[in-house]
Design an enzyme around this catalytic site. Structure first.
Site, PDB file in Angstrom:
ATOM      1  N   VAL A  59      -7.819  36.035  54.749  1.00  0.00           N
ATOM      2  CA  VAL A  59      -7.719  36.979  53.637  1.00  0.00           C
ATOM      3  C   VAL A  59      -9.017  36.920  52.836  1.00  0.00           C
ATOM      4  O   VAL A  59      -9.836  36.019  53.020  1.00  0.00           O
ATOM      5  CB  VAL A  59      -6.516  36.668  52.710  1.00  0.00           C
ATOM      6  CG1 VAL A  59      -5.203  36.939  53.419  1.00  0.00           C
ATOM      7  CG2 VAL A  59      -6.586  35.239  52.193  1.00  0.00           C
ATOM      8  N   GLY A  98      -6.064  22.775  42.815  1.00  0.00           N
ATOM      9  CA  GLY A  98      -6.782  23.993  43.183  1.00  0.00           C
ATOM     10  C   GLY A  98      -5.891  25.186  42.913  1.00  0.00           C
ATOM     11  O   GLY A  98      -5.558  25.948  43.821  1.00  0.00           O
ATOM     12  N   ALA A  99      -5.506  25.365  41.630  1.00  0.00           N
ATOM     13  CA  ALA A  99      -4.402  26.256  41.278  1.00  0.00           C
ATOM     14  C   ALA A  99      -4.819  27.604  40.718  1.00  0.00           C
ATOM     15  O   ALA A  99      -3.956  28.400  40.357  1.00  0.00           O
ATOM     16  CB  ALA A  99      -3.497  25.554  40.246  1.00  0.00           C
ATOM     17  N   SER A 100      -6.114  27.888  40.630  1.00  0.00           N
ATOM     18  CA  SER A 100      -6.537  29.017  39.808  1.00  0.00           C
ATOM     19  C   SER A 100      -6.905  30.285  40.566  1.00  0.00           C
ATOM     20  O   SER A 100      -7.013  31.353  39.960  1.00  0.00           O
ATOM     21  CB  SER A 100      -7.727  28.597  38.929  1.00  0.00           C
ATOM     22  OG  SER A 100      -8.775  28.072  39.729  1.00  0.00           O
ATOM     23  N   TYR A 155      -7.562  27.519  57.981  1.00  0.00           N
ATOM     24  CA  TYR A 155      -7.652  28.730  58.786  1.00  0.00           C
ATOM     25  C   TYR A 155      -8.244  28.325  60.126  1.00  0.00           C
ATOM     26  O   TYR A 155      -9.268  27.628  60.166  1.00  0.00           O
ATOM     27  CB  TYR A 155      -8.538  29.794  58.123  1.00  0.00           C
ATOM     28  CG  TYR A 155      -8.696  30.998  59.010  1.00  0.00           C
ATOM     29  CD1 TYR A 155      -7.643  31.884  59.173  1.00  0.00           C
ATOM     30  CD2 TYR A 155      -9.862  31.218  59.743  1.00  0.00           C
ATOM     31  CE1 TYR A 155      -7.746  32.973  60.028  1.00  0.00           C
ATOM     32  CE2 TYR A 155      -9.981  32.297  60.595  1.00  0.00           C
ATOM     33  CZ  TYR A 155      -8.914  33.171  60.728  1.00  0.00           C
ATOM     34  OH  TYR A 155      -9.016  34.230  61.592  1.00  0.00           O
ATOM     35  N   TYR A 162     -16.534  29.194  62.605  1.00  0.00           N
ATOM     36  CA  TYR A 162     -15.410  28.646  61.850  1.00  0.00           C
ATOM     37  C   TYR A 162     -14.737  27.499  62.600  1.00  0.00           C
ATOM     38  O   TYR A 162     -14.785  26.353  62.167  1.00  0.00           O
ATOM     39  CB  TYR A 162     -14.386  29.749  61.525  1.00  0.00           C
ATOM     40  CG  TYR A 162     -13.673  29.502  60.213  1.00  0.00           C
ATOM     41  CD1 TYR A 162     -13.911  30.317  59.118  1.00  0.00           C
ATOM     42  CD2 TYR A 162     -12.789  28.439  60.069  1.00  0.00           C
ATOM     43  CE1 TYR A 162     -13.279  30.082  57.906  1.00  0.00           C
ATOM     44  CE2 TYR A 162     -12.159  28.206  58.872  1.00  0.00           C
ATOM     45  CZ  TYR A 162     -12.398  29.028  57.789  1.00  0.00           C
ATOM     46  OH  TYR A 162     -11.784  28.775  56.600  1.00  0.00           O
ATOM     47  N   ALA A 212     -11.476  17.686  40.200  1.00  0.00           N
ATOM     48  CA  ALA A 212     -10.315  17.129  40.898  1.00  0.00           C
ATOM     49  C   ALA A 212     -10.689  15.987  41.829  1.00  0.00           C
ATOM     50  O   ALA A 212      -9.821  15.212  42.244  1.00  0.00           O
ATOM     51  CB  ALA A 212      -9.610  18.224  41.698  1.00  0.00           C
TER      52      ALA A 212
END
Length: 396
Positions: free
Chosen positions: A273, A48-50, A225, A235, A112
């Site tokens: 964020v 999950g690098a993008s 989170y 959440y 993935a």
């Protein structure tokens, strides 16, 4: 083409290649300014690098520790008539910057969750890296295909037990209104855990260990989170919260299965964020806008790259890691201070459509949202004609 943002609801359906590259460069420059990370990782796999925290992790590992990085992502390529996804442009920019800095970096684009992609990753590691000493798991997907059964599961963002009616910042209309979210049923809870819980993280670590490509004493972390009372209804105490709880279960399992190679597994608790994922979650746009107002006023605001650099230096590779009550690496401690949360609650209770700009930093929220897609970045000429078809170098 000249590219302007196309926003629909809580998503932007296009991206700007030059803007994305500039945003990536901003993060790289921040990391470089902080100096070398002591005892940092050397061979890093980022799943999950993008975008978001995954991209920030890759940047921090590469430009803060000089690490070789292998990035896994699922992004769409652009053409002469249509833009690529933001993650595609981010990765192309990261790759170019890594090459210019003399850093080894390669990329794999695909699902993935699949066994095939895991195998391709392992083959690449064996051929070019040897063993991995840090595995970052930062996937955010609305659905997952189980590699064993081929069944597709979809996640939902709903409370558990009973419906909730809550104040909401409608970003499409730029008004404060109310929204009601119905309670999840048992299938929806289970499916969300299946998509967003710890099962795939476990499968990755199991596959890497069986292939003998994990270094002794390797570290791995997944991101979460947690928040406090204000965000709990949708959440923490909700379907996504159940999925995050499953990460805790997976952490313990990974520790047990990698004990013979002294593996370290953690869930890292990070700040709220603006990400593509958080923008889709009811409550979060208003909460984050209020949080920005308070923390920027205090001088304690940290964006994605600041959070991740702090996680590496203070916690993952720090001398005295900080843990919260749940045993997670505790990076969002500034956000969760009682005084900060009390002031955010006051804003929440009093803000209405007429006072959005006075009481919150919605402008800052919206600007951060646009930057996710390469828009509103300083120094970029958005009237210029640009080529939307950008290649990613070293795509395996």
């Amino acid at each position: 083409m000249v590219i302007k943002p196309k926003i629909r609801g809580f998503i932007c359906t296009n991206a700007h290649p030059v803007g994305c590259a500039a945003h990536v460069q901003e993060q790289i420059e921040y990391v470089k300014q902080q100096g070398q990370i002591e005892n940092g990782p050397k061979n890093v796999l980022v799943i999950g690098a993008s975008t978001g925290y995954g991209l920030a992790s890759r940047i921090t590992a590469a430009f803060g520790a000089g690490a070789k990085t292998l990035g896994i992502f699922f992004e769409k390529e652009g053409s002469e008539k249509k833009t690529a996804s933001a993650g595609w442009y981010n990765t192309a920019a990261f790759q170019q910057a890594a090459e210019e800095a003399g850093l080894w970096s390669k990329n794999i684009n695909g699902d993935a969750f699949s066994d095939e992609l895991k195998q391709k990753t392992i083959e690449t590691i064996k051929a070019e890296l040897g063993k991995i000493d840090l595995v970052i798991y930062s996937l955010a997907s609305p659905r997952r295909k189980d590699p064993k059964s081929d069944e597709v599961y979809s996640s939902t963002l709903k409370p558990i037990g009973s419906a909730i009616t809550t104040k909401n910042l409608n970003t499409s209309k730029r008004v404060i209104d109310e929204m009601t979210v119905e309670a999840a049923n048992e299938d929806e809870i289970a499916n969300t855990v299946k998509v967003m819980g710890g099962e795939d993280w476990e499968l990755w670590i199991d596959a890497l260990k069986q292939a003998d490509v994990l270094a002794d004493g390797f570290k791995t972390t997944a991101y979460t989170y947690i928040g406090k009372e204000l965000t709990w209804p949708i959440y923490g105490h909700a379907t996504i919260g159940k999925a995050k709880e499953d990460l805790d279960r997976a952490t313990q399992t990974i520790r047990e299965t990698t004990a013979d190679i002294k593996g370290e597994a953690y869930v890292s608790s990070l700040n709220a964020v603006v990400t593509q994922a958080s923008s889709a979650i009811p409550i979060m746009p208003l909460y984050i806008s209020a949080l920005f107002k308070v923390m920027k006023g205090d001088g304690t605001y940290e964006g994605t790259i600041e959070q991740i650099h702090g996680l590496f230096t203070e916690n993952l590779y720090g001398q005295s890691p900080r843990f919260d009550d749940g045993g997670h690496l505790f990076q969002n401690y500034k956000e969760l201070e009682d005084g900060v949360q009390a002031r955010v609650q006051t804003i929440w209770d009093t803000v209405d459509t007429d006072t959005i700009d006075e009481l919150t930093d919605y402008v800052g929220y919206h600007n951060e949202f646009l930057k996710l897609f390469g828009f509103g970045v300083d120094g970029v000429d958005y009237e210029a004609d640009v080529n939307a078809a950008v290649e990613i170098n070293h795509l395996v």
